[in-house]
Write an enzyme that holds these catalytic residues in place. Structure first.
Site, PDB file in Angstrom:
ATOM      1  N   ASP A 199       0.831  -1.119   0.162  1.00 34.09           N
ATOM      2  CA  ASP A 199      -0.030   0.043  -0.026  1.00 34.09           C
ATOM      3  C   ASP A 199       0.982   1.113   0.143  1.00 34.09           C
ATOM      4  OD1 ASP A 199      -1.737   2.083   0.444  1.00 34.09           O
ATOM      5  OD2 ASP A 199      -2.626   1.233   2.478  1.00 34.09           O
ATOM      6  N   GLU A 225      -1.732  -1.448  -3.585  1.00 32.31           N
ATOM      7  CA  GLU A 225      -2.835  -0.608  -3.070  1.00 32.31           C
ATOM      8  C   GLU A 225      -2.798   0.827  -3.134  1.00 32.31           C
ATOM      9  OE1 GLU A 225      -4.261  -1.895   0.581  1.00 32.31           O
ATOM     10  OE2 GLU A 225      -5.010   0.050   1.522  1.00 32.31           O
ATOM     11  N   GLU A 251     -10.549   3.091  -0.409  1.00 29.28           N
ATOM     12  CA  GLU A 251     -10.772   3.707   0.968  1.00 29.28           C
ATOM     13  C   GLU A 251     -10.940   5.277   0.801  1.00 29.28           C
ATOM     14  OE1 GLU A 251      -6.736   4.262   3.163  1.00 29.28           O
ATOM     15  OE2 GLU A 251      -6.391   2.683   1.988  1.00 29.28           O
ATOM     16  N   HIS A 301     -11.645  -2.136   4.103  1.00 28.30           N
ATOM     17  CA  HIS A 301     -10.578  -1.400   4.701  1.00 28.30           C
ATOM     18  C   HIS A 301     -11.021  -0.896   6.061  1.00 28.30           C
ATOM     19  CE1 HIS A 301      -8.578   2.669   5.967  1.00 28.30           C
ATOM     20  NE2 HIS A 301      -7.582   2.145   5.156  1.00 28.30           N
TER      21      HIS A 301
END
Ligand SMILES: [Mg+2]
Length: 383
Positions: A199, A225, A251, A301
């Site tokens: 991420d 991500e 998210e 998330h």
């Protein structure tokens, strides 16, 4: 004859909560020592109490004011079980495109209304959704933080393994060379049997993301991500064609309108709404069902959110056929450990999955003493 709508909303109370983190959170955005959420408490005339959570990492008292002055007057006296109608009423509290604090505030109220609906029916929320009714949801440990050296990385990987995680996520940032080094380091520490994801919290330009994406593909990572800022949808489409690793994001979205474009053309392989940001259970269901219709996985998330976020996400994931895996943050967080009688997911991992709560509604009881204490800190910081 009994009244047809006994569960009218009597009160909507907002509790801003702040905690000092025992160990700081480090991502490509920086280091956090203190974090906040907002807990929504809704009481009905029939005596039911529902709780919800808003993503409100900073300025939680501002969210409390928004809920008490702009949302509560639209809700008091309404049927708590008419969740769709209440959601539409809240959406019209402020004009302007969907997003921001209003949608995070709506999320908290919406989750509290679902909690009431479950309690009124004597059923856990996932049973009200009439879906898969899974008993447990696969999870991944989050996260191996961006700062620190190889020794700290290896230590976190070992800890996650001991906790029962067979999947884990790493945080990466700039410079690209160090990110690529970290990607290789974590794979070496974890071995080939562990499923890894990375991420970047929008750390890169497109060209940088292509380089990082190649390193992720070379080391067998499952997804990349938030490689780019969420508004750069064309950039995501180009990245998808230029690197082999599947992309994950969501998210930062507030609504189905925002998640739909990159799901429609399958640029994303994993959609990751946070239920305490994206309009609550009601809107996340719309997003997850739309993703299912396009064979895109739903991967909730959770991040620095609390136990209500975790529980609500477990219920939706338990119902959705495309729920692949849920984020399960493992760092110490009082919003997860102290706020309710439900233990944090990271302490309940078994065979790489976390059991779905089976009590009515969300299936948890709030610890109101902890709420009072953390509300004290939130109000003190704001004063
Ligand atoms: Mg993320």
């Amino acid at each position: 004859m009994a009244e047809a709508t006994p569960h009218r909303i009597r009160e909507v109370i907002a509790h801003p909560l702040t905690q000092r983190l025992p160990s700081p959170s480090e991502t490509s955005w920086g280091r956090y020592d203190r974090v906040s959420i907002l807990l929504v408490e809704i009481r009905t005339e029939s005596g039911l109490v529902g709780v919800g959570e808003c993503l409100a990492r900073f300025a939680p008292v501002a969210y409390a004011e928004l809920i008490e002055t702009a949302l509560a007057p639209r809700l008091v006296g309404q049927d708590a079980l008419a969740i769709g109608a209440n959601w539409a009423r809240m959406r019209r509290a402020l004009s302007g495109r969907a997003g921001g604090m209003l949608f995070e505030a709506i999320a908290g109220v919406d989750i509290a209304l679902w909690d009431i609906a479950g309690k009124a029916a004597g059923q856990p929320i996932h049973r009200l959704l009439h879906g898969e009714s899974r008993a447990a949801v696969p999870v991944y440990g989050a996260s191996v933080m961006w700062g620190g050296d190889a020794a700290r990385v290896a230590e976190t990987v070992d800890r996650f393994k001991e906790q029962g995680f067979s999947r884990m996520k790493i945080k990466i940032g700039a410079p690209v060379r160090e990110a690529c080094q970290r990607i290789a380091e974590v794979r070496a520490a974890a071995g080939d049997q562990i499923e890894l994801t990375a991420d970047s919290n929008w750390a890169y330009t497109l060209d940088e993301a292509v380089t990082v994406g190649r390193a992720l593909a070379d080391h067998g990572y499952t997804w990349f991500e938030e490689p780019l800022r969420p508004e750069d949808e064309d950039g995501h489409r180009m990245l998808r064609t230029r690197c082999a690793v599947p992309l994950a994001a969501g998210e930062s979205n507030y609504t189905l309108d925002q998640s739909a474009p990159l799901v429609n053309d399958r640029t994303l392989s994993y959609l990751q709404p946070n239920i305490t940001r994206s309009g609550g259970i009601t809107e996340v269901l719309r997003m997850a069902r739309h993703a299912a219709a396009h064979d895109v996985a739903y991967a909730p998330h959770v991040g620095m959110s609390g136990i209500i976020c975790e529980a609500a996400s477990l219920h939706v994931a338990a119902a959705m056929p495309n729920a692949k895996v849920m984020e399960c943050p493992a760092s110490a967080n009082r919003f997860k450990s102290d706020l309710a009688d439900l233990s944090p997911g990271a302490t309940r991992v078994q065979d790489g999955a976390v059991a779905v709560p089976q009590g009515p509604g969300l299936g948890l009881k709030v610890n109101w003493d902890a709420v009072a204490e953390m509300e004290g800190l939130a109000r003190e910081v704001a004063a």
